[in-house]
Design an enzyme around this catalytic site. Structure first.
Site, PDB file in Angstrom:
ATOM      1  N   CYS A   1       0.810  -1.222   0.000  1.00 29.24           N
ATOM      2  CA  CYS A   1       0.000   0.000   0.000  1.00 29.24           C
ATOM      3  C   CYS A   1       0.843   1.272   0.000  1.00 29.24           C
ATOM      4  O   CYS A   1       0.411   2.304  -0.518  1.00 29.24           O
ATOM      5  CB  CYS A   1      -0.983   0.016   1.153  1.00 29.24           C
ATOM      6  SG  CYS A   1      -0.243  -0.093   2.795  1.00 29.24           S
TER       7      CYS A   1
ATOM      8  N   HIS B   1      -1.965   1.513   7.285  1.00 31.41           N
ATOM      9  CA  HIS B   1      -2.359   1.579   5.882  1.00 31.41           C
ATOM     10  C   HIS B   1      -2.023   2.957   5.311  1.00 31.41           C
ATOM     11  O   HIS B   1      -2.188   3.969   5.979  1.00 31.41           O
ATOM     12  CB  HIS B   1      -3.868   1.315   5.791  1.00 31.41           C
ATOM     13  CG  HIS B   1      -4.403   1.253   4.395  1.00 31.41           C
ATOM     14  ND1 HIS B   1      -3.834   0.472   3.406  1.00 31.41           N
ATOM     15  CD2 HIS B   1      -5.447   1.887   3.811  1.00 31.41           C
ATOM     16  CE1 HIS B   1      -4.522   0.619   2.290  1.00 31.41           C
ATOM     17  NE2 HIS B   1      -5.505   1.479   2.497  1.00 31.41           N
TER      18      HIS B   1
END
Length: 309
Positions: free
Chosen positions: A89, A165
């Site tokens: 990510c 994230h």
């Protein structure tokens, strides 16, 4: 797929040299300390921001985001890829900014060819194409912190783990978009020109942070900006240029350290110290061990009593 993706740090030096190895020119990342539009504007020409936050592992997709609105049609007009693999990510977020700034930014031959190839696919296939790119994966992994004890590619998150994230925010086609590969589509936060971006994105980030308990402080924000050395040269600011060059040298050194683990070195150093003590004879080794034990005990006693040693 020919290999896994390792975790990388949310670090300006890591991201800056990662994109340089991918062929991007005249772009760097700057860490933002405060959520103030003025701080973002001071970074010069801003292409977007990368936001790192703790991700609730039990959270699932919904038909409506908690802020903004899904723009399903936008995936046809901008580069948006679904995240299909763990640990990718960070690189996916920075590419979400840069591949949507092609024209403003020199992204290089390799990324341009990747964008032209994957851009014809739906988001899920774009994500698969990114995950299977040997070039992007190998560059990404070259900035992973070396660990002799944990294989990050084999680790699976559970409900009790802290999972982080990366997502991207950028202005595309005069709209502010949140680009999160775990969401079904780009999230629009309304009209936003490139010049308005600092003023528009900060309230969105503040609202997101406010959804967390006040005790949660584990956030990180990186601005994707034009290489600050360019502005320093244009203004003839030798002091600022020297600061930026020094920063680059420090990043190079830190990135070099990330690629090595020092367990072997420490082990050999310890063996050398022990060998030296043994060679001294006259009980030097035994005396050294006893002194070390006594020092450790004193530290433990001091900590129990609230003192400092």
């Amino acid at each position: 797929m020919s290999g896994g993706w390792n975790t990388i740090e949310s670090d300006a030096g890591v991201f800056t040299y990662l994109i340089e190895k991918l062929g991007v020119k005249d772009v760097q990342f700057e860490e933002l300390i405060t959520l103030e539009p003025d701080e973002l504007r001071q970074a010069g020409q801003v292409y977007g921001v990368i936001f790192l936050f703790k991700y609730p592992t039990g959270e699932s997709r919904s038909d409506k985001p908690k802020d903004g609105s899904f723009d399903h049609d936008a995936a046809n007009d901008l580069f948006f890829a679904a995240q299909t693999i763990q640990n990718a990510c960070g690189t996916q977020a920075l590419l979400s900014v840069l591949l949507n700034k092609d024209g403003e930014v020199e992204i290089g031959k390799e990324l341009r060819e990747f964008k032209e190839f994957a851009g014809e696919f739906p988001p899920e296939l774009r994500g698969e194409t990114l995950s299977n790119s040997d070039l992007i994966r190998e560059v990404h992994n070259s900035f992973a912190r070396s660990s002799p004890f944990i294989d990050e590619t084999q680790r699976t998150a559970t409900e009790d783990d802290d999972v982080y994230h990366f997502i991207a925010y950028t202005s595309v086609n005069n709209k502010l978009y949140e680009l999160d590969g775990l969401q079904p589509a780009p999230i629009s936060h309304g009209p936003c020109t490139v010049d308005q971006f600092p003023d528009k994105v900060i309230p969105v980030l503040q609202r997101r942070i406010n959804r967390y308990p006040a005790t949660e402080i584990r956030f990180n924000l990186l601005a994707c900006v034009q290489d600050l050395r360019i502005r320093a040269r244009e203004m003839g600011d030798e002091e600022a240029l020297e600061v930026e060059e020094q920063k680059r040298n420090e990043w190079l050194w830190e990135n070099a350290l990330r690629r090595h683990n020092f367990v072997g070195f420490v082990g050999e150093l310890l063996k050398g110290v022990v060998k030296d003590k043994l060679n001294q004879g006259n009980g030097a080794y035994e005396k050294w061990v006893e002194e070390s034990k006594a020092k450790t005990k004193r530290r433990g006693d001091a900590q129990k009593s609230g003192g400092d040693q």
